[in-house]
Design a protein around this motif. Structure first.
Motif, PDB file in Angstrom:
ATOM      1  N   GLU A 106       0.913  -1.273   0.087  1.00  0.00           N
ATOM      2  CA  GLU A 106       0.075  -0.024  -0.071  1.00  0.00           C
ATOM      3  C   GLU A 106       0.875   1.362   0.007  1.00  0.00           C
ATOM      4  OE1 GLU A 106      -3.525   1.821   2.713  1.00  0.00           O
ATOM      5  OE2 GLU A 106      -3.022  -0.213   2.937  1.00  0.00           O
ATOM      6  N   ALA A 107       1.983   1.166   0.785  1.00  0.00           N
ATOM      7  CA  ALA A 107       2.806   2.357   0.729  1.00  0.00           C
ATOM      8  C   ALA A 107       3.627   2.540  -0.587  1.00  0.00           C
ATOM      9  CB  ALA A 107       3.760   2.182   2.054  1.00  0.00           C
ATOM     10  N   ASP A 110       1.545   4.140  -3.042  1.00  0.00           N
ATOM     11  CA  ASP A 110       1.330   5.666  -2.972  1.00  0.00           C
ATOM     12  C   ASP A 110       2.470   6.542  -3.472  1.00  0.00           C
ATOM     13  OD1 ASP A 110      -1.162   5.521  -1.791  1.00  0.00           O
ATOM     14  OD2 ASP A 110      -0.257   5.432   0.311  1.00  0.00           O
ATOM     15  N   GLY A 111       3.763   5.620  -3.453  1.00  0.00           N
ATOM     16  CA  GLY A 111       4.861   6.273  -4.222  1.00  0.00           C
ATOM     17  C   GLY A 111       5.171   6.303  -5.551  1.00  0.00           C
ATOM     18  N   ALA A 113       2.554   6.856  -8.155  1.00  0.00           N
ATOM     19  CA  ALA A 113       1.269   7.259  -8.753  1.00  0.00           C
ATOM     20  C   ALA A 113       1.523   7.319 -10.197  1.00  0.00           C
ATOM     21  CB  ALA A 113       0.936   8.539  -8.212  1.00  0.00           C
ATOM     22  N   ALA A 184      -6.129   0.393  -7.684  1.00  0.00           N
ATOM     23  CA  ALA A 184      -5.166   1.321  -7.614  1.00  0.00           C
ATOM     24  C   ALA A 184      -5.136   2.313  -8.789  1.00  0.00           C
ATOM     25  CB  ALA A 184      -3.576   0.677  -7.304  1.00  0.00           C
ATOM     26  N   HIS A 188      -5.953   6.260  -8.036  1.00  0.00           N
ATOM     27  CA  HIS A 188      -4.964   7.357  -8.494  1.00  0.00           C
ATOM     28  C   HIS A 188      -5.107   7.925  -9.693  1.00  0.00           C
ATOM     29  CE1 HIS A 188      -2.044   6.736  -5.409  1.00  0.00           C
ATOM     30  NE2 HIS A 188      -2.176   5.501  -5.356  1.00  0.00           N
ATOM     31  N   ARG A 203      -8.810   7.075  -1.542  1.00  0.00           N
ATOM     32  CA  ARG A 203      -7.576   6.352  -1.103  1.00  0.00           C
ATOM     33  C   ARG A 203      -7.875   5.440   0.021  1.00  0.00           C
ATOM     34  NH1 ARG A 203      -4.632   3.852   0.946  1.00  0.00           N
ATOM     35  NH2 ARG A 203      -2.354   3.839   1.198  1.00  0.00           N
ATOM     36  N   ASP A 204      -9.101   5.660   0.801  1.00  0.00           N
ATOM     37  CA  ASP A 204      -9.297   4.470   1.752  1.00  0.00           C
ATOM     38  C   ASP A 204      -9.707   3.246   1.315  1.00  0.00           C
ATOM     39  OD1 ASP A 204      -8.638   6.478   3.740  1.00  0.00           O
ATOM     40  OD2 ASP A 204     -10.859   6.989   4.115  1.00  0.00           O
ATOM     41  N   THR A 207      -7.012   0.558   1.422  1.00  0.00           N
ATOM     42  CA  THR A 207      -6.786   0.003   2.896  1.00  0.00           C
ATOM     43  C   THR A 207      -8.002  -0.876   3.015  1.00  0.00           C
ATOM     44  OG1 THR A 207      -5.740   2.031   3.537  1.00  0.00           O
ATOM     45  CG2 THR A 207      -6.691   0.569   5.318  1.00  0.00           C
TER      46      THR A 207
END
Length: 219
Positions: A106-107, A110-111, A113, A184, A188, A203-204, A207
């Motif tokens: 998940e992290a 985010d990096g 995109a 994703a 994004h 974004r949630d 998760t």
């Protein structure tokens, strides 16, 4: 009359030049594909953007679609390396490893995109590429490498009883990976629109999806 001797570059220099030229072509194509979509971009535009001739482009890639496939393979290879690092840092039983892995993924997403954006453009294109070409082989190998850490975690969980994994494990891993990437891409690519349309924080959703995966694999 003294003969002028032509300088012969060492093979390693030629290899470096080819690698740099190839990277320049991939960078030019990637920027254009992201801006306009693969189908709207021509080889001539890629050549102009890279400041080379069309002949040079064709010397490295048989077609525009081969360029797109090569870019996608490079992205997946980078992700595969990060996924392997994430999996190697985990400890505990299979369920604990899965939770940790999904959190790290998940992290990582985010990096990435821009790369997620390219995969969205790529997936919307019907490529006319032979399956036996080098780019197709690299793409298939990258996908298998990317999914391998998850396959390993699921096998660990199935063996120690902490996860109930449907067989074949590879199918379960592929389903999870493809579903996560598709979500994703939407988060994004259309995050703000989704938030406005559906009344949720886009974004949630990533998760929540990871939590559903963990719960769905409980014994």
């Amino acid at each position: 009359m003294t003969a002028v001797r032509s300088e012969v570059r060492p093979p390693v220099e030629n290899a470096r030049l080819r690698a740099r030229r190839r990277a320049d072509l991939l960078a030019a194509a990637r920027a254009l594909f992201l801006a306009h979509g693969v189908d709207a971009v021509t080889v001539e535009q890629i050549a102009d953007h890279a400041a080379v001739t069309r002949r040079t482009v064709y010397r490295y890639f048989p077609s525009r679609d081969h360029l797109a496939l090569a870019i996608e393979a490079e992205i997946l290879e980078r992700w595969a390396g990060l996924a392997e690092q994430a999996a190697q840092a985990l400890a505990g039983d299979g369920a604990q490893r899965l939770a940790g892995y999904l959190g790290r993924v998940e992290a990582l997403v985010d990096g990435a995109a821009e790369e997620i954006g390219f995969t969205r453009v790529f997936d919307a294109t019907a490529l006319g590429v032979r399956e036996d070409c080098a780019e197709a082989a690299a793409y298939a190998a990258a996908i298998r490498r990317l999914q391998a850490p998850l396959v390993g975690i699921l096998r660990t969980g199935a063996a120690d009883g902490s996860l109930a994994v449907p067989e074949p494990v590879e199918l379960t891993a592929a389903t999870i990976a493809n579903g996560y990437l598709a979500l994703a891409q939407r988060v994004h690519g259309r995050g703000e629109a989704i938030t406005g349309e559906q009344g949720v924080v886009a974004r949630d959703m990533l998760t929540a999806y990871a939590a559903l995966i963990r719960r769905g694999l409980r014994p």
